[in-house]
Design a protein around this motif. Structure first.
Motif, PDB file in Angstrom:
ATOM      1  N   VAL A 167       0.683  -1.293  -0.125  1.00  0.00           N
ATOM      2  CA  VAL A 167      -0.022  -0.019  -0.053  1.00  0.00           C
ATOM      3  C   VAL A 167       0.880   1.160  -0.096  1.00  0.00           C
ATOM      4  CG1 VAL A 167      -1.509   1.184   1.371  1.00  0.00           C
ATOM      5  CG2 VAL A 167      -1.905  -1.160   1.098  1.00  0.00           C
ATOM      6  N   VAL A 168       1.782   1.360   0.870  1.00  0.00           N
ATOM      7  CA  VAL A 168       2.730   2.257   0.961  1.00  0.00           C
ATOM      8  C   VAL A 168       3.873   2.503  -0.047  1.00  0.00           C
ATOM      9  CG1 VAL A 168       4.172   3.919   2.320  1.00  0.00           C
ATOM     10  CG2 VAL A 168       1.989   3.160   3.301  1.00  0.00           C
ATOM     11  N   LYS A 169       3.990   3.245  -0.998  1.00  0.00           N
ATOM     12  CA  LYS A 169       5.077   2.968  -1.971  1.00  0.00           C
ATOM     13  C   LYS A 169       6.367   3.491  -1.396  1.00  0.00           C
ATOM     14  CE  LYS A 169       1.901   1.432  -4.555  1.00  0.00           C
ATOM     15  NZ  LYS A 169       0.412   1.025  -4.073  1.00  0.00           N
ATOM     16  N   ASP A 170       7.575   3.428  -2.009  1.00  0.00           N
ATOM     17  CA  ASP A 170       8.631   4.115  -1.887  1.00  0.00           C
ATOM     18  C   ASP A 170       9.044   4.880  -3.171  1.00  0.00           C
ATOM     19  OD1 ASP A 170      10.028   2.330  -3.925  1.00  0.00           O
ATOM     20  OD2 ASP A 170      10.260   0.886  -2.306  1.00  0.00           O
ATOM     21  N   ASP A 171      10.043   5.658  -3.019  1.00  0.00           N
ATOM     22  CA  ASP A 171      10.331   6.685  -4.230  1.00  0.00           C
ATOM     23  C   ASP A 171      10.523   6.068  -5.500  1.00  0.00           C
ATOM     24  OD1 ASP A 171      10.155   8.763  -2.489  1.00  0.00           O
ATOM     25  OD2 ASP A 171      12.258   8.805  -1.974  1.00  0.00           O
ATOM     26  N   TYR A 172      11.178   4.611  -5.635  1.00  0.00           N
ATOM     27  CA  TYR A 172      11.319   3.917  -6.710  1.00  0.00           C
ATOM     28  C   TYR A 172       9.726   3.653  -7.254  1.00  0.00           C
ATOM     29  CZ  TYR A 172      13.876   1.024  -9.851  1.00  0.00           C
ATOM     30  OH  TYR A 172      14.457   0.661 -11.106  1.00  0.00           O
ATOM     31  N   GLU A 173       9.058   3.101  -6.595  1.00  0.00           N
ATOM     32  CA  GLU A 173       7.789   2.449  -7.274  1.00  0.00           C
ATOM     33  C   GLU A 173       7.191   3.684  -7.495  1.00  0.00           C
ATOM     34  OE1 GLU A 173       6.064  -0.891  -4.705  1.00  0.00           O
ATOM     35  OE2 GLU A 173       6.800   0.612  -3.233  1.00  0.00           O
ATOM     36  N   ILE A 174       7.009   4.883  -7.108  1.00  0.00           N
ATOM     37  CA  ILE A 174       6.384   6.044  -7.372  1.00  0.00           C
ATOM     38  C   ILE A 174       6.866   6.636  -8.843  1.00  0.00           C
ATOM     39  CG2 ILE A 174       5.633   8.581  -6.739  1.00  0.00           C
ATOM     40  CD1 ILE A 174       5.827   7.654  -3.559  1.00  0.00           C
ATOM     41  N   ALA A 175       8.194   6.743  -8.828  1.00  0.00           N
ATOM     42  CA  ALA A 175       8.665   6.889 -10.107  1.00  0.00           C
ATOM     43  C   ALA A 175       8.233   5.945 -11.433  1.00  0.00           C
ATOM     44  CB  ALA A 175      10.441   6.667 -10.047  1.00  0.00           C
ATOM     45  N   LEU A 176       8.054   4.490 -10.798  1.00  0.00           N
ATOM     46  CA  LEU A 176       7.445   3.729 -11.891  1.00  0.00           C
ATOM     47  C   LEU A 176       6.065   4.225 -12.349  1.00  0.00           C
ATOM     48  CD1 LEU A 176       8.943   0.445 -10.584  1.00  0.00           C
ATOM     49  CD2 LEU A 176       9.861   1.559 -12.552  1.00  0.00           C
ATOM     50  N   ILE A 177       5.398   4.341 -11.446  1.00  0.00           N
ATOM     51  CA  ILE A 177       4.020   4.928 -11.526  1.00  0.00           C
ATOM     52  C   ILE A 177       3.679   5.995 -12.522  1.00  0.00           C
ATOM     53  CG2 ILE A 177       1.746   5.443 -10.472  1.00  0.00           C
ATOM     54  CD1 ILE A 177       2.529   3.588  -8.291  1.00  0.00           C
ATOM     55  N   LEU A 431      -0.979  10.651  -5.566  1.00  0.00           N
ATOM     56  CA  LEU A 431      -0.049  10.247  -4.505  1.00  0.00           C
ATOM     57  C   LEU A 431      -0.519  10.857  -3.026  1.00  0.00           C
ATOM     58  CD1 LEU A 431       2.448   8.987  -3.327  1.00  0.00           C
ATOM     59  CD2 LEU A 431       3.875  10.935  -4.125  1.00  0.00           C
ATOM     60  N   ILE A 432      -0.628  10.309  -2.019  1.00  0.00           N
ATOM     61  CA  ILE A 432      -1.086  10.837  -0.679  1.00  0.00           C
ATOM     62  C   ILE A 432       0.079  11.362  -0.013  1.00  0.00           C
ATOM     63  CG2 ILE A 432      -2.411  10.706   1.359  1.00  0.00           C
ATOM     64  CD1 ILE A 432      -3.857  10.351  -1.005  1.00  0.00           C
ATOM     65  N   ASP A 433       0.168  12.627   0.311  1.00  0.00           N
ATOM     66  CA  ASP A 433       1.297  13.125   1.185  1.00  0.00           C
ATOM     67  C   ASP A 433       0.911  13.276   2.511  1.00  0.00           C
ATOM     68  OD1 ASP A 433       3.232  13.152  -0.693  1.00  0.00           O
ATOM     69  OD2 ASP A 433       3.207  15.571  -1.255  1.00  0.00           O
ATOM     70  N   THR A 434       1.828  13.574   3.460  1.00  0.00           N
ATOM     71  CA  THR A 434       1.501  13.944   5.047  1.00  0.00           C
ATOM     72  C   THR A 434       0.632  15.078   5.200  1.00  0.00           C
ATOM     73  OG1 THR A 434       3.622  15.109   4.844  1.00  0.00           O
ATOM     74  CG2 THR A 434       3.530  12.779   5.735  1.00  0.00           C
ATOM     75  N   ASP A 435       0.799  16.250   4.042  1.00  0.00           N
ATOM     76  CA  ASP A 435       0.260  17.426   4.125  1.00  0.00           C
ATOM     77  C   ASP A 435      -0.821  17.741   2.994  1.00  0.00           C
ATOM     78  OD1 ASP A 435       2.358  17.735   2.457  1.00  0.00           O
ATOM     79  OD2 ASP A 435       2.870  19.740   3.121  1.00  0.00           O
ATOM     80  N   GLY A 436      -1.044  16.720   2.206  1.00  0.00           N
ATOM     81  CA  GLY A 436      -1.724  16.850   1.070  1.00  0.00           C
ATOM     82  C   GLY A 436      -1.595  15.810  -0.102  1.00  0.00           C
ATOM     83  N   TYR A 437      -1.342  16.147  -1.301  1.00  0.00           N
ATOM     84  CA  TYR A 437      -1.351  15.018  -2.477  1.00  0.00           C
ATOM     85  C   TYR A 437      -0.469  15.465  -3.422  1.00  0.00           C
ATOM     86  CZ  TYR A 437      -4.780  18.169  -4.833  1.00  0.00           C
ATOM     87  OH  TYR A 437      -5.120  19.148  -5.544  1.00  0.00           O
ATOM     88  N   LYS A 438      -0.193  14.867  -4.621  1.00  0.00           N
ATOM     89  CA  LYS A 438       0.348  14.889  -5.642  1.00  0.00           C
ATOM     90  C   LYS A 438      -0.407  14.370  -6.758  1.00  0.00           C
ATOM     91  CE  LYS A 438       5.224  16.197  -4.336  1.00  0.00           C
ATOM     92  NZ  LYS A 438       5.030  15.803  -2.661  1.00  0.00           N
TER      93      LYS A 438
END
Length: 456
Positions: A167-177, A431-438
């Protein structure tokens, strides 16, 4: 911190994922054992089925080779990958396979052995009492694999542990998406440019596939939906073969897959280059649903609340058009809006389009939430789709028109003007962030810009 292009030249973080899973299991010893997907033949044929790596295996290996295995020694944090050895009979047809030394350079593992050594490794690991427990996914273990030297086989928790960790992605996974989304944007834009002159849905599907493959997404994350006219009222329309003549809009729900990671993007636009009055009205409601719901997103937001807000906006919009009538609160309470917005607002996205860890409750007696694929609060690092829609499906709507609970809330005469709209859905990957989203999706959805591209 690596830039995304630099990051994707690094190895997929398999060892970090393995350690994360072990921590989730709450163990400091033992062996995690997983198998990759096997080479399978088409029934009554000597050709292989299209290969799709098992996601549980990939998450702990980053390896897309078929017929492979992995073992992670939790106490030593040693990850071993087992790959098929050379089969001289197959080299003439398929060429030389990846060698152990090549695999060592490609994958984030400590050791690479031939798959013929799997049982010997397991026998030694069990005898050495490396925790004397092996974690497996029982339905994904081959008959020839033996765990006889282990005192305990844990068969119930590894699968769910990996699902929760994903469920929680790391930076590498986010880069792939994000990369998958960039390619999908190219393909969506190409369809916009082609739609006005195309003759059939399949022509547009061909345009989309060509652009994805040419730009690095050889596989699709799912079977794309190229639904023209009233076909868009079918949520997962599959035919993609009807003519476009006489149809108002195209609902395009398609996304490329990049290195096993998905994108899932939906846009709806006018085939002829200009929205009809009714289509534009529905589009604006759905766009407002998506915009306001996306603005609600941040760490720990309750997804049920976001989904409820989407229904409230839909009711407000349909009341404004006169399709619905009556009190907003009463319509919400009676769940009449489910007739127009029957699915959940979105789902987790990752290696699977409908990714793991959402803990949906398909037995929920409340029809508004039955098909909501994510329940509970959203953690930072998760990626979720935001995909509201409004649909005019006769099969779904007509029973509501005769139901005493709902019939007085729907104006049949006004509704009749909207059947040809079919359905409108807009979907982004967020992408869900601690203070919002991207928002990871960049495909155009502004009406004027879509119409400009179509007519250019």
């Amino acid at each position: 911190m690596y830039k995304r292009t630099e990051l994707l030249h690094q190895k997929y973080p398999a060892k970090a994922h393995a350690a994360k899973v072990a921590a989730h299991l709450g163990t400091t010893s033992g062996i995690l054992f997983l198998e990759g997907q096997k080479t399978l033949l088409i029934e009554d044929n000597d050709e292989p089925l299209p290969f799709r790596q098992r996601r549980y295996f990939f998450y702990l290996s980053g390896c897309q080779l078929p017929d492979s295995y992995l073992a992670y020694n939790v106490s030593s944090k040693h990850l071993t990958l087992f790959i098929p050895p050379i089969d001289p009979e197959s080299v003439i047809w398929s060429g030389l396979p990846l060698s152990p030394s090549e695999a060592q350079r490609l994958f984030d593992v400590d050791e690479v052995q031939p798959s013929s050594d799997v049982n010997a490794y397991l026998a030694n690991a069990g005898a050495a009492k490396a925790g004397n427990c092996v974690w497996i996914i029982p339905e994904q273990v081959s008959d020839q694999i033996s765990f006889l030297t282990f005192e305990r086989k844990e068969i119930s928790s590894l699968k769910e542990a990996i699902e929760d960790c994903r469920v929680v992605k790391d930076d590498y996974e986010i880069a792939l998406i994000r990369k998958a989304n960039e390619v999908s944007t190219i393909a969506h834009t190409a369809v916009l440019k082609a739609v006005k002159h195309a003759k059939s849905e399949r022509e547009l599907e061909a345009v989309f596939l060509e652009r994805c493959i040419a730009n690095g997404c050889r596989e699709q994350a799912y079977h794309g939906i190229f639904a023209s006219g009233t076909n868009a009222a079918t949520l997962h329309y599959q035919k993609n073969d009807e003519q476009l003549a006489g149809r108002l809009n195209l609902l395009l729900d398609a996304g490329g897959e990049y290195r096993c990671y998905a994108s899932d993007v939906t846009r709806t636009f006018p085939i002829g280059g200009r929205f009809s009055k009714e289509s534009r009205q529905i589009y604006e409601i759905v766009l407002r649903m998506q915009t306001e719901c996306t603005e609600m997103l941040k760490e720990n937001v309750l997804w049920d609340d976001v989904h409820s807000r989407a229904h409230e906006i839909a009711i407000e919009g349909l009341l404004g058009l006169g399709i619905l009538r009556g009190a907003k609160k009463e319509i919400f309470k009676k769940r009449t809006s489910v007739a127009f917005f029957p699915h959940g607002l979105g789902h987790y996205l990752g290696m699977d389009t409908h990714d793991t860890g959402g803990h949906a409750n398909y037995e929920d007696k409340d029809g508004m939430f039955r098909y909501l694929r994510v329940r509970g609060r959203l953690p930072a690092g998760s990626v979720i789709t935001v995909e509201p829609g409004i649909y005019f499906c006769r099969f779904i709507l007509e029973p509501y028109l005769d139901d005493p609970t709902h019939m007085n809330f729907i104006d049949k005469d006004v509704l009749a003007r909207y059947w040809q709209v079919g359905g409108v859905r807009i979907e982004d990957n967020v992408l869900i962030d601690t203070d919002g989203y991207k928002n990871l999706t960049t495909a155009v959805k502004d009406v004027e810009e879509m119409e400009r591209i179509i007519n250019s």
